[in-house]
Motif scaffolding. Structure first.
Motif, short mmCIF file in Angstrom:
data_model
loop_
_atom_site.label_atom_id
_atom_site.label_comp_id
_atom_site.label_asym_id
_atom_site.label_seq_id
_atom_site.Cartn_x
_atom_site.Cartn_y
_atom_site.Cartn_z
N MET A 82 -10.22 -16.44 -5.50
CA MET A 82 -9.76 -16.29 -4.06
C MET A 82 -10.51 -17.38 -3.27
O MET A 82 -11.89 -17.26 -3.24
CB MET A 82 -10.19 -14.97 -3.33
N ASN A 83 -10.05 -18.28 -2.45
CA ASN A 83 -10.70 -19.36 -1.80
C ASN A 83 -10.19 -19.17 -0.41
O ASN A 83 -9.62 -18.65 0.05
CB ASN A 83 -10.30 -20.80 -2.31
N SER A 84 -11.09 -20.02 0.54
CA SER A 84 -11.02 -20.15 1.83
C SER A 84 -10.71 -18.65 2.35
O SER A 84 -9.71 -18.36 3.35
CB SER A 84 -9.70 -20.95 2.22
N LEU A 85 -11.52 -17.80 2.04
CA LEU A 85 -11.33 -16.24 2.34
C LEU A 85 -11.49 -16.14 4.07
O LEU A 85 -12.26 -16.68 4.61
CB LEU A 85 -12.48 -15.40 1.82
N LYS A 86 -10.81 -15.12 4.43
CA LYS A 86 -10.76 -14.90 5.71
C LYS A 86 -10.94 -13.34 6.16
O LYS A 86 -11.10 -12.63 5.20
CB LYS A 86 -9.31 -14.97 6.32
N PRO A 87 -11.57 -12.89 7.19
CA PRO A 87 -12.06 -11.56 7.70
C PRO A 87 -10.79 -10.54 7.31
O PRO A 87 -11.21 -9.52 6.88
CB PRO A 87 -12.47 -11.61 8.96
N GLU A 88 -9.68 -11.08 7.51
CA GLU A 88 -8.39 -10.32 7.24
C GLU A 88 -8.22 -9.88 5.92
O GLU A 88 -7.58 -9.24 5.44
CB GLU A 88 -7.29 -10.58 8.13
N ASP A 89 -8.92 -10.81 4.73
CA ASP A 89 -8.76 -10.52 3.59
C ASP A 89 -9.69 -9.19 3.10
O ASP A 89 -9.41 -8.83 1.89
CB ASP A 89 -9.11 -11.76 2.72
N THR A 90 -10.42 -8.62 3.84
CA THR A 90 -11.29 -7.52 3.60
C THR A 90 -10.61 -6.45 3.20
O THR A 90 -9.30 -6.03 3.84
CB THR A 90 -12.13 -7.36 4.70
N ALA A 91 -10.84 -5.86 2.18
CA ALA A 91 -9.97 -4.71 1.59
C ALA A 91 -10.51 -4.25 0.17
O ALA A 91 -11.48 -4.90 -0.16
CB ALA A 91 -8.63 -5.12 1.55
N VAL A 92 -10.07 -3.09 -0.17
CA VAL A 92 -10.36 -2.70 -1.68
C VAL A 92 -9.30 -3.35 -2.47
O VAL A 92 -7.94 -3.23 -2.18
CB VAL A 92 -10.28 -1.28 -1.96
N TYR A 93 -9.38 -4.14 -3.38
CA TYR A 93 -8.48 -4.75 -4.36
C TYR A 93 -8.31 -4.05 -5.51
O TYR A 93 -9.39 -3.74 -6.40
CB TYR A 93 -9.07 -6.26 -4.69
N TYR A 94 -7.10 -3.90 -5.85
CA TYR A 94 -6.58 -3.03 -7.12
C TYR A 94 -6.02 -4.02 -8.13
O TYR A 94 -5.06 -4.41 -8.00
CB TYR A 94 -5.92 -1.69 -6.73
N CYS A 95 -6.32 -3.42 -9.26
CA CYS A 95 -5.59 -4.19 -10.63
C CYS A 95 -4.52 -3.42 -10.82
O CYS A 95 -4.59 -2.06 -10.89
CB CYS A 95 -6.48 -4.55 -11.85
N ASN A 96 -3.37 -3.87 -11.30
CA ASN A 96 -2.25 -3.13 -11.74
C ASN A 96 -1.56 -3.52 -13.29
O ASN A 96 -1.52 -5.25 -12.96
CB ASN A 96 -1.21 -3.01 -10.91
N ALA A 97 -1.33 -3.06 -14.21
CA ALA A 97 -0.55 -3.62 -15.30
C ALA A 97 0.59 -2.86 -15.75
O ALA A 97 0.31 -1.55 -15.85
CB ALA A 97 -1.80 -3.65 -16.30
N GLY A 98 1.51 -3.28 -16.05
CA GLY A 98 2.68 -2.54 -16.83
C GLY A 98 2.36 -2.77 -18.32
O GLY A 98 2.71 -3.99 -19.08
N VAL A 99 2.08 -1.76 -19.18
CA VAL A 99 1.87 -1.92 -20.49
C VAL A 99 2.58 -1.40 -21.46
O VAL A 99 2.92 -0.07 -21.47
CB VAL A 99 0.22 -1.20 -20.73
N ILE A 100 3.05 -2.00 -22.46
CA ILE A 100 3.69 -1.43 -23.48
C ILE A 100 2.99 -0.63 -24.58
O ILE A 100 2.13 -1.48 -25.08
CB ILE A 100 4.57 -2.49 -24.46
N VAL A 101 2.97 0.63 -24.63
CA VAL A 101 2.18 1.36 -25.53
C VAL A 101 2.76 1.95 -26.70
O VAL A 101 2.03 2.49 -27.51
CB VAL A 101 1.43 2.37 -24.56
N GLY A 102 4.06 1.54 -26.83
CA GLY A 102 4.72 2.02 -27.95
C GLY A 102 6.00 1.28 -28.16
O GLY A 102 6.68 0.74 -27.01
#
Length: 122
Positions: A82-102
């Protein structure tokens, strides 16, 4: 069971940079799409960026040209530069993944990280 562990959040001044990481561990056959979402106070969670297993990417209009998503398939890890960050980028950031488990039968589950706070001061 699959776990996603995020790191790299923090406090930064406007115009600064941060790099988020998210590592997946557990019983993983392979990972399909991986992405970053964010949720600001009082707002709904929104997509920031997503990358599929082939490396194709998609970004929210608000971050295009400033954020870059990438992944290391050997490490089951996704990054968000994340470059050139702005105040409106303030948040909790969550990672998500679609995982093949079987594979017999094919079983795909959706997983979320615990979130990491990004705060951009003006």
């Amino acid at each position: 069971q699959v776990q996603l562990v995020e790191s790299g959040g923090g406090l930064v001044q406007a115009g600064g940079s941060l790099r988020l990481s998210c590592a997946a561990s557990g019983i993983i056959v392979s990972i399909k799409a991986m992405g970053w979402y964010r949720q600001a106070p009082g707002k709904q969670r929104e997509l920031v960026a997503v990358i599929n297993s082939g490396g194709s990417t998609n970004y929210a209009d608000s971050v295009k040209g400033r954020f870059t998503i990438s992944r290391d398939n050997a490490k089951n890890t996704v990054y968000l530069q994340m470059n050139s960050l702005k105040p409106e980028d303030t948040a909790v950031y969550y990672c998500n993944a679609g995982v093949i488990v079987g594979i017999i039968p094919i079983s795909v589950n959706d997983y979320w990280g615990q979130g990491t706070q990004v705060t951009v001061s003006s």
